[in-house]
Structures are given as C-alpha cells and as structure tokens.
Design an enzyme around this catalytic site. Sequence first.
Site, PDB file in Angstrom:
ATOM      1  N   GLU A   1     -23.344  40.840  68.352  1.00  0.00           N
ATOM      2  CA  GLU A   1     -23.294  39.830  68.978  1.00  0.00           C
ATOM      3  C   GLU A   1     -23.302  37.909  68.693  1.00  0.00           C
ATOM      4  O   GLU A   1     -22.479  37.327  69.509  1.00  0.00           O
ATOM      5  CB  GLU A   1     -24.387  39.564  70.096  1.00  0.00           C
ATOM      6  CG  GLU A   1     -24.741  41.081  71.087  1.00  0.00           C
ATOM      7  CD  GLU A   1     -25.682  42.341  70.475  1.00  0.00           C
ATOM      8  OE1 GLU A   1     -25.393  42.679  69.700  1.00  0.00           O
ATOM      9  OE2 GLU A   1     -26.043  42.990  71.590  1.00  0.00           O
TER      10      GLU A   1
ATOM     11  N   PHE B   1     -38.518  47.415  79.115  1.00  0.00           N
ATOM     12  CA  PHE B   1     -37.694  47.344  77.848  1.00  0.00           C
ATOM     13  C   PHE B   1     -36.802  46.619  77.348  1.00  0.00           C
ATOM     14  O   PHE B   1     -36.128  46.290  78.926  1.00  0.00           O
ATOM     15  CB  PHE B   1     -37.536  48.507  78.543  1.00  0.00           C
ATOM     16  CG  PHE B   1     -36.524  49.246  77.124  1.00  0.00           C
ATOM     17  CD1 PHE B   1     -36.825  49.505  76.189  1.00  0.00           C
ATOM     18  CD2 PHE B   1     -34.926  49.666  77.613  1.00  0.00           C
ATOM     19  CE1 PHE B   1     -35.835  50.048  74.820  1.00  0.00           C
ATOM     20  CE2 PHE B   1     -33.960  50.226  76.624  1.00  0.00           C
ATOM     21  CZ  PHE B   1     -34.696  50.242  75.029  1.00  0.00           C
ATOM     22  N   GLN B   2     -36.952  46.128  77.342  1.00  0.00           N
ATOM     23  CA  GLN B   2     -34.972  45.044  77.149  1.00  0.00           C
ATOM     24  C   GLN B   2     -35.188  44.088  77.125  1.00  0.00           C
ATOM     25  O   GLN B   2     -34.364  43.280  77.399  1.00  0.00           O
ATOM     26  CB  GLN B   2     -33.774  45.692  77.100  1.00  0.00           C
ATOM     27  CG  GLN B   2     -33.725  47.495  75.699  1.00  0.00           C
ATOM     28  CD  GLN B   2     -31.928  47.455  75.624  1.00  0.00           C
ATOM     29  OE1 GLN B   2     -31.657  47.203  76.327  1.00  0.00           O
ATOM     30  NE2 GLN B   2     -31.836  47.654  73.789  1.00  0.00           N
TER      31      GLN B   2
ATOM     32  N   LYS C   1     -30.432  43.111  86.184  1.00  0.00           N
ATOM     33  CA  LYS C   1     -29.734  43.411  86.967  1.00  0.00           C
ATOM     34  C   LYS C   1     -28.897  43.519  88.522  1.00  0.00           C
ATOM     35  O   LYS C   1     -28.174  44.013  88.638  1.00  0.00           O
ATOM     36  CB  LYS C   1     -30.056  44.777  86.125  1.00  0.00           C
ATOM     37  CG  LYS C   1     -28.708  45.954  85.868  1.00  0.00           C
ATOM     38  CD  LYS C   1     -29.655  47.114  85.480  1.00  0.00           C
ATOM     39  CE  LYS C   1     -28.513  48.069  84.966  1.00  0.00           C
ATOM     40  NZ  LYS C   1     -29.207  50.008  84.446  1.00  0.00           N
TER      41      LYS C   1
ATOM     42  N   MET D   1     -23.352  27.466  46.374  1.00  0.00           N
ATOM     43  CA  MET D   1     -23.971  26.093  46.734  1.00  0.00           C
ATOM     44  C   MET D   1     -25.171  25.895  46.421  1.00  0.00           C
ATOM     45  O   MET D   1     -25.632  24.793  45.722  1.00  0.00           O
ATOM     46  CB  MET D   1     -23.254  25.419  47.920  1.00  0.00           C
ATOM     47  CG  MET D   1     -23.710  24.211  48.669  1.00  0.00           C
ATOM     48  SD  MET D   1     -22.917  23.124  47.967  1.00  0.00           S
ATOM     49  CE  MET D   1     -21.380  22.514  49.071  1.00  0.00           C
TER      50      MET D   1
HETATM   51  C1  LIG Z   1     -26.839  32.092  57.458  1.00  0.00           C
HETATM   52  C2  LIG Z   1     -27.473  31.100  56.028  1.00  0.00           C
HETATM   53  N1  LIG Z   1     -28.293  31.001  55.035  1.00  0.00           N
HETATM   54  C3  LIG Z   1     -28.897  30.233  54.282  1.00  0.00           C
HETATM   55  C4  LIG Z   1     -27.788  29.571  54.344  1.00  0.00           C
HETATM   56  C5  LIG Z   1     -27.854  28.409  53.018  1.00  0.00           C
HETATM   57  N2  LIG Z   1     -26.747  28.524  52.456  1.00  0.00           N
HETATM   58  C6  LIG Z   1     -26.035  27.268  52.596  1.00  0.00           C
HETATM   59  S1  LIG Z   1     -24.233  27.479  51.528  1.00  0.00           S
HETATM   60  C7  LIG Z   1     -25.468  29.376  50.558  1.00  0.00           C
HETATM   61  C8  LIG Z   1     -24.231  29.852  49.729  1.00  0.00           C
HETATM   62  C9  LIG Z   1     -22.951  30.452  49.610  1.00  0.00           C
HETATM   63  O1  LIG Z   1     -22.262  31.169  49.603  1.00  0.00           O
HETATM   64  P1  LIG Z   1     -20.438  31.782  49.218  1.00  0.00           P
HETATM   65  O2  LIG Z   1     -20.540  31.855  51.117  1.00  0.00           O
HETATM   66  O3  LIG Z   1     -20.897  33.296  48.122  1.00  0.00           O
HETATM   67  O4  LIG Z   1     -20.285  30.157  49.530  1.00  0.00           O
HETATM   68  P2  LIG Z   1     -20.296  29.858  47.663  1.00  0.00           P
HETATM   69  O5  LIG Z   1     -20.888  28.289  48.065  1.00  0.00           O
HETATM   70  O6  LIG Z   1     -19.989  30.321  46.557  1.00  0.00           O
HETATM   71  O7  LIG Z   1     -18.329  29.288  48.446  1.00  0.00           O
HETATM   72  C10 LIG Z   1     -26.495  29.083  51.294  1.00  0.00           C
HETATM   73  C11 LIG Z   1     -27.292  30.219  51.148  1.00  0.00           C
HETATM   74  C12 LIG Z   1     -26.854  28.832  55.109  1.00  0.00           C
HETATM   75  N3  LIG Z   1     -26.173  27.758  55.018  1.00  0.00           N
HETATM   76  N4  LIG Z   1     -26.633  29.946  56.019  1.00  0.00           N
END
Ligand SMILES: Cc1ncc(C[n+]2csc(CCOP(=O)(O)OP(=O)(O)O)c2C)c(N)n1
Lengths: 192, 570
Positions: B50, B112-113, B162, B480
């Site tokens: 979803e 439920f749900q 529902k 990042m």
């Molecule tokens: C749902 C979620 N969890 C954690 C983060 C924290 N976060 C920001 S950038 C990142 C790393 C992203 O890794 P990747 O998709 O491999 O991209 P890259 O930076 O390596 O290009 C994380 C864990 C986030 N922005 N969103």
Amino acid sequence: MRHTISVLVENQFGVLARISGLFSGRGYNIDSLTVAETLDPTTSRMTIVTRGEDPVIEQIIKQLNRLIDVIKVVDLTGVDHVEREIVLVKVVAQGEKREEVLRIVDIFRGKIIDVSPEGFVIELTGDEDKINAFVNLLKPLGVKEVARAGKVAMPRGLGKLGSVAKSVEKERKEGPELAGSSKGEGSGALPA
Amino acid sequence: MAEMTGAQIFIETLRREGVDTIFGYPGGAVLYIYDELLNSDIRHILVRHEQGAVHMAEGYAKASGKVGVALVTSGPGATNTVTGIADAYMDSVPIVVFTGQVPLPLIGNDAFQEADIVGITRPCTKHNYLVKDINDLARIIRQAFFIAKTGRPGPVLVDIPKDITIQKTEYTYPEEVRLRSYNPTVEGHMGQIKRGLRAILQSRRPIFYVGGGTVYSSAEEEVRALAEKLKVPVALTLMGLGSFPAHHPQFLGMLGMHGTYTANTTMQNADLIFAIGSRFDDRVTGRLKDFAPHASFVHVDIDPSSIGKNVITDVPIVGDIRSVLRSLWRLVEEMPKSEVAAFHKQIQPWWDQIHTWNQQHPLKYEDSEEGIKAQYVVERIYDVADENLLVTTDVGQHQMWAAQYFRSKQKKSFITSGGLGTMGFGFPAAIGAKVARPDVPVFCISGDGSFLMNMQEIGTAVQYNVPVKVAILNNFYLGMVRQWQELFYQRRYSEVVMKAMPDFSKLAEAFGAKGFTIKKKKDVVPVLKEAMKIDGPVIMDFHVLREENVYPMIPAGASLSEIVVGPPEK
Ligand SMILES: Cc1ncc(C[n+]2csc(CCOP(=O)(O)OP(=O)(O)O)c2C)c(N)n1
Ligand SMILES: [Mg+2]
C-alpha cells in the site's frame, strides 16, 4: 505574552482533536481551552489561552486558519473584550472558620452551592486575578479541592466576532493583504 | 431517482470527478467497492504494497497536475499508507486516499483489522473524513477532491466503513462544493503586488527564489516571462526544479545544502529575495540567524502560514503564484521602457559579481576513467533522453546528483521526495508518473538502499507493462549516511553497508523485467540507449565508485557562507 484566542469551528466530531493536536504537534502551549456549542448548533466556539512571542502567536493563528473545520479565528488580546472564568472551591471549615469563609465569599460575591457540617462548596466567577485572589485567601482556611474551568471571552459592545475579526486583521502589521487569509464563503477554484 | 449502494455511489462520484486511474490493494473492508469496480471503466492498478499505491498516486499527481487516488483496505492496509500520506503532506501533493473501515457498529471495539486511521493521519493530512452516513458519501468525496487540489494542495483521506458501501440511498451528485470555512485566496492583493514590485525595482542585488509552489500552480511560463523582463537571476529549490529552463543564462542552479556555490552565494548576498512558492526550509536557509543578512523579503505563496514562518517578510503576497506573477508582469509591461532599462543597468554590477562567482566555483566533478562516477551516469541519462524526460528520485546522494545535474525540457519533470525525504519513493512514483504521461520517457534515479525499500513494485510495472527505466546508482552503501559519517564522525562507518545485496539485474529478471548490470564506463551510454528502446520496465544496476561525496555542501547548522565547494585537497 498571553493571548486569548477565540476560534469559531464547525461543530463536528474530531475538531477538538484537530486543534489540540495542532498545538501539541507544533509545540505551542495551551494554558486553557474551553469549547461549547454557539447559538448556531452547527458551530462551536473555542476559547484558547496560549502564550508566545508575537511571531509564534501569528503562526498559531495562521495554522488554525489552515484547518478546514476552522471558520474564524480572532486574537482578542488587543481588542476591547471581557473575559470570565469560573471556579468551584471545596473548603473544609468548622467553628469560627465558617464565619471567615462566609465573609470572604460575601466580599467576592461568590455563591455557596453546597453546605455540610464539615464545610462548603463555593462557586465564583470573575477574571483570572479575582479568582486567584479568592483561592489564595481561602487556602489557609482549608481548601480541599479546586475545579477551575478555562476562560470564556467576548468582545465588548454589539459587534460579533466576525466584524471584530475584520478590524483586527486590518491592524495586523501585514496590512490589508491579510484580509485574504480570512475565511469566507466561495468556490475557491484556481483560475483556468 | 434510482437507489444506489455506497459502493456504486463511490465509483460514480469518482467517475464524475474525472478519475481514470486508481492505485490500490483489496481486502475485507473494501470488498463491495472492488466488486463494483468490475462494472466500471476506471483503471485499477494492483500494487504490491500500500505504500507503493500512495507513492504512485503522488507520482501520478505530480506528473499530471491532477489528483492522484489510492484505495486500500482497513487496518494494516490503511496503516501501510501512512508514510506516503506524510510524504504528500510535506510536499503538498494533491492525492485522495480511500481506506476501508470496519462496519460502523464495530468501530471502537478493537474489531478485526480496525485501525483509527483518521486519528493516525490527522496531523499529516490536509483534511480527513470518517463517513458516518451513506447520505454524506458523495458530498464528502467531492469535498475531498476539492480540498486536495485547491489552495495549497495536499493529501485528504476518506475512511469508509464497510456497512456504508452496501447500504442504499438515492444518489444525487452534489454539483457545487461549498465549504464556508475553506476559501483559499487566489488573486493577490493589488496593493501588495505593487509594493512587491517597487521593492524589486529599488533593489541592486535581487534574486528570484523559486520553489515547488510554482510547479503546482503551473506558473513556469510566468516565472520565466517575469524574470526575463526584469533580467533578475533565478535559483530553484529542490522542489522547484523544472520550473525554469536549466540552460537559461539567468539560471544560477539549485539552492540549499547541496546547491551550487553561485545560487547559495547570490542568495546570501542579495539585498532583495523574491520568494515564489518556496518556504525558507532549513535545508535552504542554513543557520537562520545568519541567513541573507542584508536582504528584504517579498514572498508570494498561496498558504499564509508559509509566509513569515522562518523569516520576517517585508512584503507578503498571499495568492496563487500564476495569478500574482501575471499581475506583476502586466505592471512591468506598463512601465516606460526607459525605467525598465534603468533597472537592468542598476543590477548590472550584481550580474558581474555573480558571473565571477560562477567562474570561480562552477558546479563540477572530477570524472574518472577507472570506474563509473555516479554524476557521469546522471549526465548521460539527460543526454540519452535528449533532455526530454521525467525524472523521479529516491533519497540520498543519487537524489542530489540527479538534482544538481538536472536538465529536462518537460514541465513537471522532477519528481522527488523533498520534505519528508522518503527512501522508497522514487520507483513507485515513477510508475505513477508514467501511467499519467505515457508518451514521455520516465527515469527513476535510485540508490541501492532506497530501491530495496519498494522494489516489490517491479511486479506492478511488469503486470501493467509500465515502461519505466530505473537507474540504480549502486555504491553498495547507504551513501548519504556514509558521507556524513566520513565528514562528521571521523569515518566511523556504522551500519551503512548491506552485506547481502541482491543482483538487481537478476532480481528484475525474476519478476519478468529486463535487467542490466553495468560495471564499465564504456557501457553506460550503450545500455541507456538500449533501455530507451525496450518497451517495458528496465532495471539498470550501475556499479559506481563507492566513496564519492556530494559537493558543494553546506554542513547542517552552518550558514550559507560556509559552503564547502569540494573535497579537501589531497
Ligand atoms: C525511509 C528512510 N529511512 C532512512 C532514511 C535516512 N537516509 C537518508 S539517505 C540514506 C541512504 C540512502 O542510501 P541509497 O539509497 O543507497 O542512496 P545513496 O545515498 O547511496 O545514493 C538514508 C538511510 C531516509 N531518508 N528514509
Ligand atoms: Mg547507495
């Protein structure tokens, strides 16, 4: 600074949760909040006492206006208005203390609404200072319980909240333009 | 008049609202609606999760300007939508999410749900509804769409028990939507607009600071026309990308933490900041108290609460951007030519300064012949698609590179999760965008970490043959986070490597999509070209140099003047 804000809302379930959620979610204070239906049963009025620097109060008002169920927001602080609170005080008093309590109630024009051999339940309305003074005077005589309701407020004179809102908005430092943020009826459609 | 069931009313009202596509996932509480769906010509796209449905609805909305629609069941179906809804709320995306709910008499019984989805989403929707009477259903649906798309757009949720979907009532379509408490200001106040223009004309160091509101207002042409008339420099926020031509001589690049040196420095030294549909987000202003110390602010936005929130605004203009900019344009048009020319002359020294900054520190990266640089892949994507594409991104380094080097001639062409920064957004958003605009190539620029968060939607892309092209800039890192740990935590890398990475190309093949693994620089362009030719979803796994960092960078909490343009000299 403390502000008393009057909010006219749709009388619908969940509105209180939206407003209190807005305050908690954005870290604004609520000193007190009262809510009840108005003459028009489809709307309710909330009176919220909050505190903050001017920019915070401005944001509070804008954020309140952003809620779909909010019809009108007026910051009564700075408008000529009257405010009242109500308090119920349970005092345990026997012997000569009873006399003293009755005298204080009389001076403050309070009302005894319940009497028992052990003491009284007293009702008082007034502004915040008066109520504070009253409760402080009774304390040494044996106050057992205090139930205090939030503030209700209304502008003086015959103007209703709507018309006050206009004049308040005009005064706001952002000038006449903010009138645009007031909420009126209309279709609100974007231009083609 | 004929009686109709709630489910029939639901479908009929959606149809009249112009809905052609729903992204959804069935379950017990929405069975009557799904049954009725069989009788309708609305296209339903069955997602795999979803959250994916909501991001697809967002991608659809952002690419088309129409309202995106998601439909899910109660309980877990509803709670799975929350991240997407919060994302749409932060980025003002017009979507309507319909959730099934347990029958009215069971609400509150821990049935439920059952989940109190109205309570859960109250702080992250523009508005939400629980339908308690079948006679309110059509009106509520109409209002939901109206609220989602007008004013500052945003997500609206409608929770439908529902029993309401099987009850019957006479159907009357509410032609008019009236909400006494909701009437967004559209036309700006003329006095304010004139004051705004005067402020611009008096300035010597002006900048247009343009954000995502411009995209929602479809005011791209208006921004360009006004900027050209006044010859004022233009910088875009992450969300504003696409609203001003990337090759335009007045374009300074992106603002913010990873924006260009020129854009940020121009902003910081401006004496007039003309903010258009932007909100002085902390990623743009840096340390607020040192932000643009010499500037006055003119701010156009449809949402009064965006104005004056972070900076004290000298001239607030509440209104729809397109309408306000058109008024401004007309005012300039009516000015004597000589006055306009005098203004151009007045800001010429400013332009000289800006050009010097740009020569000193243009946006650049050091390319490599050893391996593949992520930035190189990004640039080649824009080349290969001939700058005629929609781009969606996930969140991380790849997102910033996709943004820094962004150039597409299409409108509404940069679709990203800015406010919430939701990893997992990009791929489903790309599917939604492609469904909305089938004739434009759609690329999702993703990261290895992000793609794994919603990769199950490969199944959706394959089932409906939605030919999105995914470019995973695979650095085998949560890049990042690794960058921050390198720069601010003494290279102490903590939990930024996934030691069990799938082979993305095999993963694609397992779902029935086309997959590529690219390890050599010389293969980048040929694979991209090949992918463009394939009429179906393609997953490209580019193994890029692992420890590349995103520059420029303004460290969190620093002022714009502390921008770091590149890595320390070795
Ligand atoms: C749902 C979620 N969890 C954690 C983060 C924290 N976060 C920001 S950038 C990142 C790393 C992203 O890794 P990747 O998709 O491999 O991209 P890259 O930076 O390596 O290009 C994380 C864990 C986030 N922005 N969103
Ligand atoms: Mg990565």
